[in-house]
Design a protein around this motif. Structure first.
Motif, PDB file in Angstrom:
ATOM      1  N   LEU A 160      51.438  76.051  49.256  1.00 57.29           N
ATOM      2  CA  LEU A 160      50.044  76.472  49.108  1.00 57.29           C
ATOM      3  C   LEU A 160      49.156  75.764  50.125  1.00 57.29           C
ATOM      4  CD1 LEU A 160      49.914  76.453  45.210  1.00 57.29           C
ATOM      5  CD2 LEU A 160      49.647  78.468  46.667  1.00 57.29           C
ATOM      6  N   TRP A 161      49.409  74.468  50.348  1.00 56.23           N
ATOM      7  CA  TRP A 161      48.617  73.730  51.345  1.00 56.23           C
ATOM      8  C   TRP A 161      48.771  74.355  52.724  1.00 56.23           C
ATOM      9  CZ3 TRP A 161      44.893  70.351  52.174  1.00 56.23           C
ATOM     10  CH2 TRP A 161      44.796  69.756  53.427  1.00 56.23           C
ATOM     11  N   LEU A 162      49.973  74.796  53.041  1.00 57.34           N
ATOM     12  CA  LEU A 162      50.242  75.396  54.350  1.00 57.34           C
ATOM     13  C   LEU A 162      49.702  76.825  54.457  1.00 57.34           C
ATOM     14  CD1 LEU A 162      53.894  74.079  54.785  1.00 57.34           C
ATOM     15  CD2 LEU A 162      51.902  73.372  56.138  1.00 57.34           C
ATOM     16  N   GLY A 163      49.202  77.371  53.349  1.00 60.65           N
ATOM     17  CA  GLY A 163      48.606  78.695  53.376  1.00 60.65           C
ATOM     18  C   GLY A 163      49.594  79.843  53.404  1.00 60.65           C
ATOM     19  N   LYS A 164      50.816  79.590  52.913  1.00 62.82           N
ATOM     20  CA  LYS A 164      51.843  80.633  52.922  1.00 62.82           C
ATOM     21  C   LYS A 164      51.764  81.452  51.634  1.00 62.82           C
ATOM     22  CE  LYS A 164      53.206  78.886  56.785  1.00 62.82           C
ATOM     23  NZ  LYS A 164      52.912  79.574  58.068  1.00 62.82           N
ATOM     24  N   SER A 165      52.286  82.660  51.683  1.00 55.19           N
ATOM     25  CA  SER A 165      52.129  83.599  50.572  1.00 55.19           C
ATOM     26  C   SER A 165      53.164  83.381  49.480  1.00 55.19           C
ATOM     27  CB  SER A 165      52.239  85.040  51.077  1.00 55.19           C
ATOM     28  OG  SER A 165      53.568  85.350  51.434  1.00 55.19           O
ATOM     29  N   ARG A 166      52.801  83.785  48.268  1.00 58.38           N
ATOM     30  CA  ARG A 166      53.726  83.754  47.136  1.00 58.38           C
ATOM     31  C   ARG A 166      54.955  84.613  47.424  1.00 58.38           C
ATOM     32  NH1 ARG A 166      53.021  83.528  41.148  1.00 58.38           N
ATOM     33  NH2 ARG A 166      50.775  83.272  41.437  1.00 58.38           N
ATOM     34  N   GLU A 167      54.730  85.775  48.060  1.00 57.52           N
ATOM     35  CA  GLU A 167      55.819  86.712  48.334  1.00 57.52           C
ATOM     36  C   GLU A 167      56.853  86.106  49.277  1.00 57.52           C
ATOM     37  OE1 GLU A 167      52.572  87.434  48.545  1.00 57.52           O
ATOM     38  OE2 GLU A 167      52.477  88.529  46.635  1.00 57.52           O
ATOM     39  N   LEU A 168      56.392  85.372  50.302  1.00 59.28           N
ATOM     40  CA  LEU A 168      57.322  84.762  51.247  1.00 59.28           C
ATOM     41  C   LEU A 168      58.187  83.713  50.561  1.00 59.28           C
ATOM     42  CD1 LEU A 168      58.451  84.376  54.091  1.00 59.28           C
ATOM     43  CD2 LEU A 168      56.531  82.839  54.579  1.00 59.28           C
ATOM     44  N   LEU A 169      57.600  82.915  49.685  1.00 58.19           N
ATOM     45  CA  LEU A 169      58.388  81.912  48.982  1.00 58.19           C
ATOM     46  C   LEU A 169      59.382  82.584  48.032  1.00 58.19           C
ATOM     47  CD1 LEU A 169      58.985  78.954  48.421  1.00 58.19           C
ATOM     48  CD2 LEU A 169      57.168  78.959  46.701  1.00 58.19           C
ATOM     49  N   HIS A 170      58.924  83.602  47.321  1.00 56.61           N
ATOM     50  CA  HIS A 170      59.811  84.321  46.396  1.00 56.61           C
ATOM     51  C   HIS A 170      61.006  84.908  47.144  1.00 56.61           C
ATOM     52  CE1 HIS A 170      60.910  86.711  42.872  1.00 56.61           C
ATOM     53  NE2 HIS A 170      61.070  87.732  43.683  1.00 56.61           N
ATOM     54  N   THR A 171      60.744  85.516  48.292  1.00 55.74           N
ATOM     55  CA  THR A 171      61.823  86.107  49.089  1.00 55.74           C
ATOM     56  C   THR A 171      62.758  85.032  49.625  1.00 55.74           C
ATOM     57  OG1 THR A 171      60.363  87.934  49.737  1.00 55.74           O
ATOM     58  CG2 THR A 171      62.321  87.557  51.091  1.00 55.74           C
TER      59      THR A 171
END
Length: 333
Positions: free
Chosen positions: A184-195
């Motif tokens: 979240l700090w790095l501003g990455k999306s929930r979808e990218l982490l889920h994938t």
């Protein structure tokens, strides 16, 4: 940069001892770059615990008050380092339920903690249920695991960044608190982490999670986040020791702020609505405990520290550098 991790040809205890010494010598290295995260620790300390009546369960109505005051203070991320699976009295729980069910979409991302309970079969552990998951379907609310490993000597040196497990009867993957928060700090999306974590999910709840290596390239300098990789990638690189009773922790950063500010939780809970907490804006704010009877104290290479500071060290290292890796052989020689 991370201190170099010793060669893996050493026995694990020898490599651990060498890495511990390196961390103790390097935590006073030059201050973090200005882009590095800052932290706020909302501390349920001994004075707070006594003021709240020395409860066996952290009062859920007090948690709701803390979350409300912290959210008003505009942090970048909020982490509640309290396991909500254990029951409080009904009226107190209802206050927290009301807060969570109406958590504003414009508020900072909120990371809540899940824990494991013994599995009904031998394949894996299962997520312990709480009353609050059905109330937290907002896009800015996340559940994560406080996943660390204690070595035989009782020292916490390694993390588990994600787990494939089961939630009731459904196979799932769950990130650790440190991975979700750094993400979240790095501003990455929930979808990218889920994938990225999908390969860790078991096929069903009767089989173990697959033992696979996941590498996520997020950094332009060649660093990455590796999960279930080799030993160096699972090490926590500590840089912030715990100083008892201090309102600031860690180094002075280039922007004039200290790495960690500490605020007494009882004082925060009694702040009037609409009044922000000084020093919280833009930080990763962690609500957790350091009181003696919390059971949330850990031995680390930098000495004893509360669980919230283990999380802070982990998030700080992960958000800036990804997971550690052994230096090239020619550099080690």
């Amino acid at each position: 940069m991370h201190p170099p991790v010793p060669l893996l040809t050493f026995t694990r205890p020898t490599a651990d001892a060498m890495a511990d010494v390196m961390m103790r010598r390097s935590f006073l290295s030059p201050a973090s770059p200005i882009a590095a995260p800052r932290f706020a620790f909302i501390n349920i300390d001994d004075a707070t615990w006594v003021a709240w009546g020395a409860p066996l369960i952290t009062p859920r109505n007090k948690i709701a008050a803390l979350l409300a005051r912290v959210a008003e203070s505009k942090p970048a991320v909020i982490i509640l380092d309290v396991d909500l699976a254990f029951r409080d009295e009904v009226n107190s729980e209802n206050i927290l339920k009301s807060f969570l069910s109406s958590y504003p979409a414009e508020a900072a991302p909120l990371v809540l903690v899940r824990s494991f309970e013994p599995a009904s079969n031998a394949s894996h552990s299962e997520l312990r249920p709480t009353q609050f998951e059905p109330l937290t379907q907002q896009a800015n609310v996340y559940w994560a695991l406080p996943s660390f490993e204690r070595d035989e000597d009782g020292v916490v040196r390694r993390w588990q960044l994600a787990a494939g497990t089961c939630d009731a009867t459904a196979p799932v993957t769950v990130p650790s608190v440190q991975l979700q928060s750094a993400w979240l700090w790095l501003g990455k999306s929930r979808e990218l982490l889920h994938t990225s974590l999908a390969r860790l999910r078991p096929e069903n709840c009767d089989v173990p999670a697959p033992d696979v290596h996941v590498k996520i390239d997020l950094f332009s300098d060649g660093h990455a986040i590796e999960i279930n990789g080799n030993d160096p990638s699972s090490r926590i690189i500590y840089s912030i020791p715990w100083v008892p009773n201090a309102m600031i922790q860690g180094q002075l950063m280039p922007d004039g702020n200290f790495k960690v500010v500490v605020r007494n939780a009882d004082t925060v809970s009694r702040i009037q609505p609409g009044n922000g907490i000084p020093g919280i804006a833009g930080t990763i704010a962690i609500i957790g405990g350091s009181f003696h009877d919390s059971g949330d104290w850990y031995r680390t290479p930098l000495g004893q520290m509360p669980g919230a500071l283990v999380l802070i060290n982990s998030i700080d290292a992960l958000a800036q550098h990804g997971t550690p890796k052994a230096p090239a052989l020619e550099k080690q020689l």
